[in-house]
Write an enzyme that holds these catalytic residues in place. Structure first.
Site: not given
Ligand code: UFG
Length: 340
Positions: A12, A14, A127, A152, A156, A181, A202, A300
């Site tokens: 993925g 990251i 996160s 989601y 976390k 972040f 994003n 949100g």
């Protein structure tokens, strides 16, 4: 001692950058990824960058049997970096059970399988979403956690709680949660980067895809926030800096002696930038105007957040080095490889 690290979700966004940094630091890496949101070609791209091809196995971590079999074959693993998770905030609202099942069950399976190992070290992808809109900025690790804005985000938060409880019950388990972040940018080679499926959610991929003419225009979600230019503020961190934070965390876990066996750290730059700051940086770098319009706030979204990074600086000996312009330029370089 073995230097073998398991990276779940290692193909993925990251994860792949972290695998590159691990290999460059002399670690042996084996990846587990189900390729639900990534491409197997990433493994070869990592080999092109580093000269070393990491091990790769394709399966979903919710399959306990396969995971247990994997750990029996790789019982010399000294650390697990657990990225594998679903991460689309919007989709998590419409398919919450898909998110809870995947993100929670995979973590619990990883934790239970660690019994096959003699060293139980885990770095977990958390996160800044756990803070919601913080009362004080920069937000530090001891700030109170707020109710999650999405399923989601809640996964976390719950995963952090699971890890804390698991560490309280097992003194041999050592965990670091990294509260990311906003990760942006790509590797300087432009061989790996973010590959959003469909329309991106994003900001940065939205900007670069608009700049490349793939999307007609960027919508800026709100210009009536209580910020200098009215647009929302985030702490954007270069994905290569973020990847390096994982190496720092792994090294910390491998050297740990009397530390608390559950720790969490903010991983950001400590600087807040607005949506318009990113657009301006993109325009400066490319010399082209970015078509955008101001629309209403996105449900949100919080107004403003940036990280207090002293704890990561001091204890992990890590700090972000790359500036906003390098984040934008690397993201743009990567975007151009996708268009060609
Ligand atoms: N934005 C726009 N237009 C877009 C996309 C984003 O104006 O098309 C704005 C958002 O409103 C926000 C900023 O750009 O102010 C950043 O938005 P992102 O979607 O890039 O990032 P978020 O801060 O919303 O999301 C991040 C992580 C998520 C995490 C979330 C929690 O990417 O994984 O924080 O708040 F869940």
């Amino acid at each position: 001692m073995s230097k073998k690290i398991l990276v779940t979700g290692g193909t993925g966004y990251i994860g792949s950058h972290t695998v590159v940094e691990l290999i460059q630091e002399g670690f042996e890496v084996v990846i587990i990824d189900d390729l639900s949101n990534s491409q197997v070609e990433v493994v070869d791209r990592i080999a092109d960058i580093t000269g070393v091809k990491p091990g790769f196995e394709q399966f979903n971590l919710c399959d306990e049997g396969l995971l247990s079999d994997f750990f029996q074959r790789h019982n010399d693993i000294v650390g697990v970096i657990h990225f594998a998770a679903f991460k689309a905030v919007g989709e998590s609202v419409t398919k919450p059970l898909k998110y809870y099942r995947n993100n929670l069950v995979s973590l619990m399976n990883v934790l239970e399988s660690l019994d096959h190992l003699s060293l139980k070290n885990v770095v977990f992808s958390s996160s800044c979403t756990v803070y919601g809109q913080p009362d004080n900025l920069p937000v530090t690790e001891n700030a109170p956690l707020k109710p999650a804005e999405s399923p989601y985000g809640n996964t976390k938060k719950v995963c952090e709680e699971i890890l804390l409880d698991a560490c309280s019950a097992d003194i041999d388990l050592n965990v670091i949660s990294l509260r990311y972040f906003n990760p942006v940018g790509a590797h300087e080679s432009a061989l790996i980067g973010e590959l959003p499926k469909g329309k991106p959610n994003n900001l940065m991929p939205f900007i670069t895809q608009t700049g490349a003419g793939i999307l007609p225009e960027l919508s800026v979600f709100g210009d009536d926030y209580d910020t200098e230019d009215g647009t929302a503020i985030r702490d954007y961190v270069h994905v290569v800096d973020l990847a390096k934070a994982h190496i720092a965390a792994v090294k910390h876990l491998l050297n740990i002696s009397s530390d608390n066996n559950y720790q969490h750290y903010n991983i950001g730059t400590g600087n807040g930038y607005s949506v318009l700051d990113l657009i301006k940086s993109f325009e400066r770098h490319t010399g082209q105007k970015l078509p955008y319009k101001i629309v209403g706030r996105r449900a949100g979204d919080i107004e403003k957040i940036y990280a207090g990074t002293a704890l990561a600086n001091e204890r992990l000996n890590w700090s972000a080095k790359l500036e906003l312009d390098e984040m934008v330029s690397s993201a743009w370089k990567w975007q151009k490889t996708l268009k060609n």
